[in-house]
Scaffold this motif. Sequence first.
Motif, PDB file in Angstrom:
ATOM      1  N   GLY A 142     110.360 127.037 103.298  1.00 12.49           N
ATOM      2  CA  GLY A 142     111.759 127.197 102.866  1.00 12.49           C
ATOM      3  C   GLY A 142     112.714 126.894 104.022  1.00 12.49           C
ATOM      4  N   ALA A 143     112.347 127.320 105.230  1.00 12.86           N
ATOM      5  CA  ALA A 143     113.194 127.070 106.412  1.00 12.86           C
ATOM      6  C   ALA A 143     113.299 125.563 106.643  1.00 12.86           C
ATOM      7  CB  ALA A 143     112.615 127.766 107.623  1.00 12.86           C
ATOM      8  N   ALA A 144     112.174 124.867 106.473  1.00 13.63           N
ATOM      9  CA  ALA A 144     112.181 123.399 106.671  1.00 13.63           C
ATOM     10  C   ALA A 144     113.053 122.749 105.601  1.00 13.63           C
ATOM     11  CB  ALA A 144     110.755 122.866 106.604  1.00 13.63           C
ATOM     12  N   ARG A 145     112.920 123.220 104.333  1.00 14.30           N
ATOM     13  CA  ARG A 145     113.706 122.647 103.227  1.00 14.30           C
ATOM     14  C   ARG A 145     115.200 122.847 103.478  1.00 14.30           C
ATOM     15  NH1 ARG A 145     109.773 124.507  99.761  1.00 14.30           N
ATOM     16  NH2 ARG A 145     110.841 126.494  99.468  1.00 14.30           N
ATOM     17  N   SER A 146     115.599 124.089 103.819  1.00 14.46           N
ATOM     18  CA  SER A 146     117.046 124.300 103.992  1.00 14.46           C
ATOM     19  C   SER A 146     117.577 123.521 105.185  1.00 14.46           C
ATOM     20  CB  SER A 146     117.448 125.779 104.053  1.00 14.46           C
ATOM     21  OG  SER A 146     116.466 126.538 104.637  1.00 14.46           O
ATOM     22  N   ALA A 147     116.755 123.300 106.218  1.00 10.78           N
ATOM     23  CA  ALA A 147     117.222 122.490 107.349  1.00 10.78           C
ATOM     24  C   ALA A 147     117.447 121.038 106.904  1.00 10.78           C
ATOM     25  CB  ALA A 147     116.209 122.550 108.482  1.00 10.78           C
ATOM     26  N   ARG A 148     116.514 120.537 106.065  1.00  7.21           N
ATOM     27  CA  ARG A 148     116.645 119.133 105.574  1.00  7.21           C
ATOM     28  C   ARG A 148     117.879 118.965 104.694  1.00  7.21           C
ATOM     29  NH1 ARG A 148     111.170 119.040 104.876  1.00  7.21           N
ATOM     30  NH2 ARG A 148     111.333 119.569 102.667  1.00  7.21           N
ATOM     31  N   ASN A 149     118.138 120.022 103.848  1.00 11.38           N
ATOM     32  CA  ASN A 149     119.259 119.931 102.909  1.00 11.38           C
ATOM     33  C   ASN A 149     120.589 120.307 103.555  1.00 11.38           C
ATOM     34  OD1 ASN A 149     117.347 119.237 101.062  1.00 11.38           O
ATOM     35  ND2 ASN A 149     117.103 121.317 100.261  1.00 11.38           N
ATOM     36  N   GLY A 150     120.534 120.564 104.865  1.00 14.17           N
ATOM     37  CA  GLY A 150     121.751 120.848 105.632  1.00 14.17           C
ATOM     38  C   GLY A 150     122.408 122.128 105.203  1.00 14.17           C
TER      39      GLY A 150
ATOM     40  N   ASP B 126     108.851 121.720 116.646  1.00 16.84           N
ATOM     41  CA  ASP B 126     109.673 120.744 117.351  1.00 16.84           C
ATOM     42  C   ASP B 126     110.941 120.538 116.511  1.00 16.84           C
ATOM     43  OD1 ASP B 126     110.909 118.492 118.289  1.00 16.84           O
ATOM     44  OD2 ASP B 126     109.035 117.422 118.703  1.00 16.84           O
ATOM     45  N   GLN B 127     112.025 121.090 117.003  1.00 19.19           N
ATOM     46  CA  GLN B 127     113.259 121.146 116.208  1.00 19.19           C
ATOM     47  C   GLN B 127     113.724 119.774 115.728  1.00 19.19           C
ATOM     48  OE1 GLN B 127     116.530 123.158 118.124  1.00 19.19           O
ATOM     49  NE2 GLN B 127     117.871 122.955 116.354  1.00 19.19           N
ATOM     50  N   THR B 128     113.557 118.752 116.585  1.00 19.16           N
ATOM     51  CA  THR B 128     114.090 117.431 116.203  1.00 19.16           C
ATOM     52  C   THR B 128     113.387 116.895 114.956  1.00 19.16           C
ATOM     53  OG1 THR B 128     112.613 116.489 117.840  1.00 19.16           O
ATOM     54  CG2 THR B 128     114.925 116.681 118.484  1.00 19.16           C
ATOM     55  N   GLN B 129     112.092 117.155 114.827  1.00 18.50           N
ATOM     56  CA  GLN B 129     111.390 116.670 113.626  1.00 18.50           C
ATOM     57  C   GLN B 129     111.394 117.682 112.476  1.00 18.50           C
ATOM     58  OE1 GLN B 129     107.429 114.943 114.402  1.00 18.50           O
ATOM     59  NE2 GLN B 129     108.016 115.111 116.562  1.00 18.50           N
ATOM     60  N   PHE B 130     111.309 118.966 112.828  1.00 18.72           N
ATOM     61  CA  PHE B 130     111.195 120.005 111.792  1.00 18.72           C
ATOM     62  C   PHE B 130     112.558 120.256 111.125  1.00 18.72           C
ATOM     63  CE2 PHE B 130     110.908 124.451 110.329  1.00 18.72           C
ATOM     64  CZ  PHE B 130     109.706 124.428 109.657  1.00 18.72           C
ATOM     65  N   GLY B 131     113.618 120.120 111.935  1.00 20.60           N
ATOM     66  CA  GLY B 131     114.962 120.347 111.406  1.00 20.60           C
ATOM     67  C   GLY B 131     115.538 121.667 111.886  1.00 20.60           C
ATOM     68  N   ALA B 132     114.729 122.711 111.873  1.00 23.70           N
ATOM     69  CA  ALA B 132     115.195 124.029 112.327  1.00 23.70           C
ATOM     70  C   ALA B 132     114.491 124.387 113.632  1.00 23.70           C
ATOM     71  CB  ALA B 132     114.884 125.078 111.267  1.00 23.70           C
ATOM     72  N   SER B 133     115.108 125.271 114.404  1.00 28.87           N
ATOM     73  CA  SER B 133     114.490 125.682 115.671  1.00 28.87           C
ATOM     74  C   SER B 133     113.486 126.806 115.415  1.00 28.87           C
ATOM     75  CB  SER B 133     115.560 126.194 116.636  1.00 28.87           C
ATOM     76  OG  SER B 133     116.083 127.413 116.137  1.00 28.87           O
ATOM     77  N   ARG B 134     112.659 127.073 116.421  1.00 25.02           N
ATOM     78  CA  ARG B 134     111.723 128.199 116.332  1.00 25.02           C
ATOM     79  C   ARG B 134     112.468 129.491 116.036  1.00 25.02           C
ATOM     80  NH1 ARG B 134     112.274 132.023 120.035  1.00 25.02           N
ATOM     81  NH2 ARG B 134     111.372 131.057 121.874  1.00 25.02           N
ATOM     82  N   GLU B 135     113.630 129.667 116.681  1.00 29.07           N
ATOM     83  CA  GLU B 135     114.369 130.915 116.504  1.00 29.07           C
ATOM     84  C   GLU B 135     114.928 131.023 115.081  1.00 29.07           C
ATOM     85  OE1 GLU B 135     114.045 133.407 118.104  1.00 29.07           O
ATOM     86  OE2 GLU B 135     115.755 134.697 117.701  1.00 29.07           O
ATOM     87  N   THR B 136     115.363 129.911 114.515  1.00 30.07           N
ATOM     88  CA  THR B 136     115.853 129.944 113.125  1.00 30.07           C
ATOM     89  C   THR B 136     114.721 130.365 112.191  1.00 30.07           C
ATOM     90  OG1 THR B 136     117.402 128.209 113.661  1.00 30.07           O
ATOM     91  CG2 THR B 136     116.968 128.525 111.329  1.00 30.07           C
ATOM     92  N   VAL B 137     113.550 129.800 112.412  1.00 25.50           N
ATOM     93  CA  VAL B 137     112.396 130.156 111.567  1.00 25.50           C
ATOM     94  C   VAL B 137     112.084 131.647 111.732  1.00 25.50           C
ATOM     95  CG1 VAL B 137     109.938 129.747 111.127  1.00 25.50           C
ATOM     96  CG2 VAL B 137     111.450 127.820 111.659  1.00 25.50           C
ATOM     97  N   ARG B 138     112.091 132.118 112.972  1.00 24.72           N
ATOM     98  CA  ARG B 138     111.790 133.532 113.210  1.00 24.72           C
ATOM     99  C   ARG B 138     112.783 134.427 112.464  1.00 24.72           C
ATOM    100  NH1 ARG B 138     112.923 137.955 115.859  1.00 24.72           N
ATOM    101  NH2 ARG B 138     114.838 137.140 116.790  1.00 24.72           N
ATOM    102  N   LEU B 139     114.064 134.063 112.524  1.00 19.78           N
ATOM    103  CA  LEU B 139     115.081 134.889 111.866  1.00 19.78           C
ATOM    104  C   LEU B 139     114.928 134.858 110.348  1.00 19.78           C
ATOM    105  CD1 LEU B 139     118.142 134.119 114.184  1.00 19.78           C
ATOM    106  CD2 LEU B 139     116.872 136.275 113.992  1.00 19.78           C
TER     107      LEU B 139
END
Length: 383
Positions: A375-383, A299-312
């Motif tokens: 790591g994807a979640a961390r970089s989304a949080r750190n913008g 869920d992008q709004t809570q996770f920070g990144a979208s499914r597609e960002t994580v996949r990439l």
Amino acid sequence: MNAPPPRLFLSPPHMSGRELDYVREAFASNYVAPAGPMLEAFEASLAAYTGIPHVVAVSSGTAAIHLALKALALTRGDEIWASTLTFIGSVGPAIQEGLVPVFLDADPQSWTMDTALLAEELRKAAKSGRLPKAVIPTDIYGQSCDLDRIVALCDEHGVPVICDSAEAMGARYKDRHAGEGGFATVFSFNGNKIITTSGGGALASRDAKVIEHARYLATQARAPVVHYEHSDVGFNYRMSNICAAIGLGQLEVLDQRVARRRRIFDLYRERLHDLPGLSFMPEAGYGRSTRWLTVILIDQTQFGASRETVRLQLEAVNIESRPVWKPMHMQPVFRQARHVGGKIAEELFEKGLCLPSGSQMSDDQIDRVAETIRGAARSARNG
Ligand SMILES: Cc1ncc(COP(=O)(O)O)c(C=O)c1O
């Protein structure tokens, strides 16, 4: 420059070693043909394992679906109802037969056909005299549909059920194998499945006549006489004796493969459950999934990144992952088809990601995938 890490595939084949013994035996007997003792033994073993007494092994799961439809003697323009959350092989043969597909949404608890929706739709169809000629629910990612409920609803209206258990070899429904019940059941042994014959499938049924007819159609509808005589036009769909030899070796380790896939799911859950906005495919209370693929929802709004960002990000480090099946009613080829229900399957497609789940994966490889997702979640949080 550092060499990229070895590619981690979604669900590669996993041989036990016994397959080659059986293949050698097949060669020694010279049954290098779509007939022979391995094929007979594979069918018998499938029947014993699944508890579905009659089985014909064929060249693919798609071929098995085709044979099941042929056994129903449908006519062009007849409606069939199918799960929208499925793979195209589930419905492709129906289109080739000139049948009209209607797609039903998924239940959020099982991701399989929503039975409340099916009940309501059957009631409406019976009233207007437009009942489907078959219902094809899909067992998804190793999880059985609520087959008894589906069969009971369809029985009320005399509608046969073809259970697409292509992804559910080894799964349990209540106290039996997934797919057991209804008119016929389809299995796939494609290279990405929990066990494989390299390519192959099977049609199984409690009804001997259904399988006898399917076997006849799968071998060019040849009459049992010495010259080639045909009262029908059939297919060349039979499984090769060599592929069946591989299947025999694979069936011996199926329970181990199920156990490892379920363990892989648990390991992912231990490593990722605390991430906000990340959840796992639920397991329906009525059965035991094989966890053929571990599937997460982001869920992008809570996770920070979208499914597609994580996949990439996974792809960038040579890890294969895949979105959840794109629902059939969203496919360009089915834009004219009727879709029944809400947006559950659409949401699963938008948020769902299938992670590497091969039974040969090591715990370290699971760590590698989990770390990349963290790591994807961390970089989304750190913008
Ligand atoms: C749900 C579903 N149905 C049908 C099929 C078709 O099986 P096959 O690839 O063996 O033709 C597959 C898998 O490949 C599948 O996942």
